[in-house]
Design an enzyme around this catalytic site. Sequence first.
Site, mmCIF file in Angstrom:
data_model
loop_
_atom_site.group_PDB
_atom_site.id
_atom_site.type_symbol
_atom_site.label_atom_id
_atom_site.label_comp_id
_atom_site.label_asym_id
_atom_site.label_seq_id
_atom_site.Cartn_x
_atom_site.Cartn_y
_atom_site.Cartn_z
ATOM 1 N N CYS A 144 28.584 54.854 40.441
ATOM 2 C CA CYS A 144 28.798 53.229 39.948
ATOM 3 C C CYS A 144 27.974 52.561 40.957
ATOM 4 O O CYS A 144 26.884 52.202 40.486
ATOM 5 C CB CYS A 144 30.148 52.805 40.469
ATOM 6 S SG CYS A 144 30.992 51.413 39.495
ATOM 7 N N HIS A 177 33.035 56.142 36.114
ATOM 8 C CA HIS A 177 33.479 56.513 37.173
ATOM 9 C C HIS A 177 33.981 57.929 36.842
ATOM 10 O O HIS A 177 34.683 58.660 35.998
ATOM 11 C CB HIS A 177 34.680 56.027 37.671
ATOM 12 C CG HIS A 177 34.281 54.782 38.473
ATOM 13 N ND1 HIS A 177 34.440 55.004 39.383
ATOM 14 C CD2 HIS A 177 34.080 53.618 38.162
ATOM 15 C CE1 HIS A 177 33.664 53.748 40.246
ATOM 16 N NE2 HIS A 177 33.532 53.053 39.320
ATOM 17 N N GLU A 202 34.978 60.531 38.518
ATOM 18 C CA GLU A 202 36.158 60.798 39.856
ATOM 19 C C GLU A 202 37.661 60.518 38.852
ATOM 20 O O GLU A 202 38.801 60.887 38.841
ATOM 21 C CB GLU A 202 35.885 60.324 40.619
ATOM 22 C CG GLU A 202 36.555 58.829 41.306
ATOM 23 C CD GLU A 202 35.074 58.169 41.100
ATOM 24 O OE1 GLU A 202 35.026 57.320 41.652
ATOM 25 O OE2 GLU A 202 34.080 58.799 40.234
#
Length: 214
Positions: free
Chosen positions: A89, A194, A196
């Site tokens: 990001c 993202h 994650e």
Amino acid sequence: MQEVALVDYGSGNLRSAEKALQWACRAARGARRVATTADPERIARADRIVLPGVGAFRACMLALQERAGVLEALEVASRRRGAPFLGICVGMQLMASRGREFDETRGFDWISGEVRRLAPEDRRCKTPHMGWNALEPAGEPPLLRGLPSHVDMYFTHSYAFFPDEPGDVAAWTEHGGRFPAAVLRDNLAGVQFHPEKSQRAGLALLTNFLEWRP
């Protein structure tokens, strides 16, 4: 054992990135460990580096500058030694020459280009851009190895990195217009989304990063 330095400069997605990388370390071939650190010496000698990021370009750059020696350590590890680097990001956006969020702010200038606000042509597409979007790979980027050709990843942002050289774009996506979703040059990689927060696909991408040999 390889050490993956997850750079701690107060980023809001640090802990979720840490947990996802720990999972990827267990899934990857070979022994690896995650070190969440702001220690310049540890960053400089790390085998791999991940730079997370949430928020404004300028604020993240200032936060890094406030950690004595961290910017220099990133330069030593990733630019001089060639350690694989992944920016997530805003961590990806900081690789640009400059960011145009609020006032112009200088970036790392590792990949020539600028970060500017999304300007969707379709008025139904709002900013911030939040949600799942399909990736359109440019060629066969190693971080997307084994993933479906139009895999969905989770985005939350208002700005995007536009490299000067189209060949530095590793994947594209659409939000009222096309913009880069990932960049890649030599040992330097970045993703606007993202991983994650992108469930199995994101964890697979992080595993690919840990096994990547640029």
